[in-house]
Design an enzyme around this catalytic site. Sequence first.
Site, PDB file in Angstrom:
ATOM      1  CD  GLU A 168      -3.043  -1.031   0.417  1.00  7.58           C
ATOM      2  OE1 GLU A 168      -3.213   0.022  -0.217  1.00  7.58           O
ATOM      3  OE2 GLU A 168      -3.804  -2.008   0.306  1.00  7.58           O
TER       4      GLU A 168
ATOM      5  CB  CYS B 221      -1.606   7.085   1.168  1.00  5.48           C
ATOM      6  SG  CYS B 221      -2.985   6.239   1.920  1.00  5.48           S
TER       7      CYS B 221
HETATM    8  P1  NAP Z   1       8.179   5.253   4.732  1.00  2.00           P
HETATM    9  O1  NAP Z   1       9.374   6.065   4.944  1.00  2.00           O
HETATM   10  O2  NAP Z   1       8.144   4.318   3.583  1.00  2.00           O
HETATM   11  O3  NAP Z   1       7.927   4.467   6.115  1.00  2.00           O
HETATM   12  C1  NAP Z   1       6.899   3.533   6.252  1.00  2.00           C
HETATM   13  C2  NAP Z   1       7.364   2.458   7.241  1.00  2.00           C
HETATM   14  O4  NAP Z   1       8.489   1.770   6.704  1.00  2.00           O
HETATM   15  C3  NAP Z   1       7.834   3.030   8.573  1.00  2.00           C
HETATM   16  O5  NAP Z   1       7.548   2.119   9.591  1.00  2.00           O
HETATM   17  C4  NAP Z   1       9.331   3.127   8.378  1.00  2.00           C
HETATM   18  O6  NAP Z   1      10.027   3.164   9.586  1.00  2.00           O
HETATM   19  C5  NAP Z   1       9.582   1.840   7.625  1.00  2.00           C
HETATM   20  N1  NAP Z   1      10.810   1.817   6.839  1.00  2.00           N
HETATM   21  C6  NAP Z   1      11.538   2.855   6.374  1.00  2.00           C
HETATM   22  N2  NAP Z   1      12.578   2.378   5.644  1.00  2.00           N
HETATM   23  C7  NAP Z   1      12.506   1.024   5.663  1.00  2.00           C
HETATM   24  C8  NAP Z   1      13.277  -0.040   5.091  1.00  2.00           C
HETATM   25  N3  NAP Z   1      14.349   0.191   4.333  1.00  2.00           N
HETATM   26  N4  NAP Z   1      12.893  -1.308   5.314  1.00  2.00           N
HETATM   27  C9  NAP Z   1      11.794  -1.578   6.075  1.00  2.00           C
HETATM   28  N5  NAP Z   1      11.021  -0.606   6.637  1.00  2.00           N
HETATM   29  C10 NAP Z   1      11.368   0.664   6.425  1.00  2.00           C
HETATM   30  O7  NAP Z   1       6.882   6.129   4.595  1.00  2.00           O
HETATM   31  P2  NAP Z   1       6.535   7.432   5.393  1.00  2.00           P
HETATM   32  O8  NAP Z   1       7.101   8.567   4.659  1.00  2.00           O
HETATM   33  O9  NAP Z   1       6.828   7.300   6.825  1.00  2.00           O
HETATM   34  O10 NAP Z   1       4.959   7.386   5.253  1.00  2.00           O
HETATM   35  C11 NAP Z   1       4.300   8.093   4.310  1.00  2.00           C
HETATM   36  C12 NAP Z   1       4.148   7.295   3.026  1.00  2.00           C
HETATM   37  O11 NAP Z   1       3.255   6.210   3.263  1.00  2.00           O
HETATM   38  C13 NAP Z   1       3.516   8.131   1.944  1.00  2.00           C
HETATM   39  O12 NAP Z   1       4.124   7.892   0.712  1.00  2.00           O
HETATM   40  C14 NAP Z   1       2.079   7.639   1.931  1.00  2.00           C
HETATM   41  O13 NAP Z   1       1.417   7.847   0.718  1.00  2.00           O
HETATM   42  C15 NAP Z   1       2.253   6.199   2.260  1.00  2.00           C
HETATM   43  N6  NAP Z   1       1.006   5.634   2.795  1.00  2.00           N
HETATM   44  C16 NAP Z   1       0.311   4.791   1.996  1.00  2.00           C
HETATM   45  C17 NAP Z   1      -0.891   4.282   2.428  1.00  2.00           C
HETATM   46  C18 NAP Z   1      -1.686   3.328   1.566  1.00  2.00           C
HETATM   47  O14 NAP Z   1      -2.551   2.655   2.104  1.00  2.00           O
HETATM   48  N7  NAP Z   1      -1.433   3.245   0.282  1.00  2.00           N
HETATM   49  C19 NAP Z   1      -1.382   4.628   3.693  1.00  2.00           C
HETATM   50  C20 NAP Z   1      -0.645   5.491   4.494  1.00  2.00           C
HETATM   51  C21 NAP Z   1       0.568   5.984   4.012  1.00  2.00           C
HETATM   52  P3  NAP Z   1      10.471   4.579  10.248  1.00  2.00           P
HETATM   53  O15 NAP Z   1       9.272   5.479  10.161  1.00  2.00           O
HETATM   54  O16 NAP Z   1      10.848   4.239  11.616  1.00  2.00           O
HETATM   55  O17 NAP Z   1      11.578   5.081   9.378  1.00  2.00           O
END
Ligand code: NAP
Length: 502
Positions: free
Chosen positions: A270, A304
């Site tokens: 997602e 998102c």
């Molecule tokens: P992100 O950086 O991808 O982080 C999401 C999760 O992944 C967090 O728990 C993060 O941990 C973890 N993470 C980061 N790097 C990782 C790696 N290399 N391996 C494994 N896990 C890792 O996303 P974000 O910026 O926090 O969140 C916003 C994004 O989420 C936006 O792009 C939004 O559109 C998307 N989103 C999508 C949906 C959907 O249903 N499609 C819903 C909500 C949000 P840390 O935070 O501790 O770094």
Amino acid sequence: MLNFARCSGSRPVGCRYFSLLRDKNFIGGEWVAASSGKTFQVTNPVNDKVIGIAQDSTPEDAEKAIKVASGSFNMWADLPAKEKGIKLKSLLKLVNSHSDDLAKLITAECGKPLAEAKAEVMYSAGYLEWYAEEAKRIYGEVLAPPNNTRELVVLKEPIGVVGFITPWNFPLAMLVRKAAAALAAGCVCVARPAEDTPFSALALAALVEKAGFPAGTFNVVTSSRSQAGPIGQALCASPQVAGISFTGSTAVGKILYQQCANTVKRLGLELGGNASYIIFPTADLSRAVQGVMGSKFRNAGQACVATNRVLVHESVFDKFSSMLATAVKTQLVSGDGFDPAVNQGPLINEQQFQKVDGIVKDAVSKGARVVSGGGIHPTLKGRFYQPTVLSNITEDMKIYNEEIFGPICPLYKFYSEDEAVTIANSTRRGLANYFYSNDYAQVWRVAKRLESGMVGVNEGLISAAEAPFGGVKESGFGREGSRHGVDDYVHTKYVCFGGLQN
Ligand code: NAP
């Protein structure tokens, strides 16, 4: 150790159920410290005050959790579907009875207004209710055989241990949406929540424990950002993990996709969106304005499915932009989410704040016109960005191409339906799109042409437990919610019963 008396400035938050506040990992039904002995601080994004500490786990802790989850799998999978549903209903009851406390926890760690946090808890409860019922409806099939010597049966079987990686913007809902479907299907799970918001996940674990789920069926391992990659890698590499479900950015989703190749895991992604919100000439402008207010400014734009680009037909552009600017100026109040008058919280962290500011500065330097707002909040300290409306947007601006994830609303003028649909589809993202029109034929035509997993027609907030949530293109694959939400967690097994006629 948690200090919720300090999580909203000097005002106590007043959680009644302190049993919900946990600062250890939940592994195998026990609350345990990280093997490294390290912890990290979790802060309130409103004022950066420490609200508590959480375990800074490593892959070693994740592997322990995988092992105990794996050990509990057969027992949970074999439990009759009705009993799985009963357990999920117990959890639903507990979530409902602790809704105020869960909401306060969400507001404290992610900064969203309390009313939105309550809505997130209710939204989460909706998924628990749905999958508590759906557990009994994960049907197989009996097929018509090619001859009378055989009977052909299709079984749906749980895939095993699943790993969840969840973001900070809906810290309870994003986890519940996965866990409810997985547990209903008979899977067991290991969740790693985001560094900024581990307490909502731990509170859910506390309720899972209270609901009497068998030890090992639901595990939570927290860590700082520095361990997110290594723990993610451990989940992806483990042959004991059958699937990963991730909600987060497209960039991280792509890393996990690659990491899962070696063990050929089931994957649900997602990922980020780039939603267009199109206003056609026949639209009800008042409703369209209110739709944008919800779709764009909920959680200060940190969603998102948030509207990223508002496309307005030239015949209604001036009227719409003026109505929207008025609504933004009069309806949005920034501040501490615990203040009931506030409906705009801060941006979650410094990185996100700088990104949003950079996107606005880039647009303005290339000729964007500020209709409303336009910068850092003039009076509030911290990471508050003014709700902003920009026009004169051009394709060379970052705001045209990137997911903003902040309270910034760019307006584009378009001249034909074809042009609007082409702009909306001119992105590698495909999570949600919205449009407002009262032209019946256009409604059907445009809904079909938009390249996204979800479309809102005359509606700005569309997510519900009853409906399949998910994207196409680089917004990912797999669906959460609805009967389709269990698909990521079950194998389809064909069984052929032969020799039935002598
Ligand atoms: P992100 O950086 O991808 O982080 C999401 C999760 O992944 C967090 O728990 C993060 O941990 C973890 N993470 C980061 N790097 C990782 C790696 N290399 N391996 C494994 N896990 C890792 O996303 P974000 O910026 O926090 O969140 C916003 C994004 O989420 C936006 O792009 C939004 O559109 C998307 N989103 C999508 C949906 C959907 O249903 N499609 C819903 C909500 C949000 P840390 O935070 O501790 O770094």
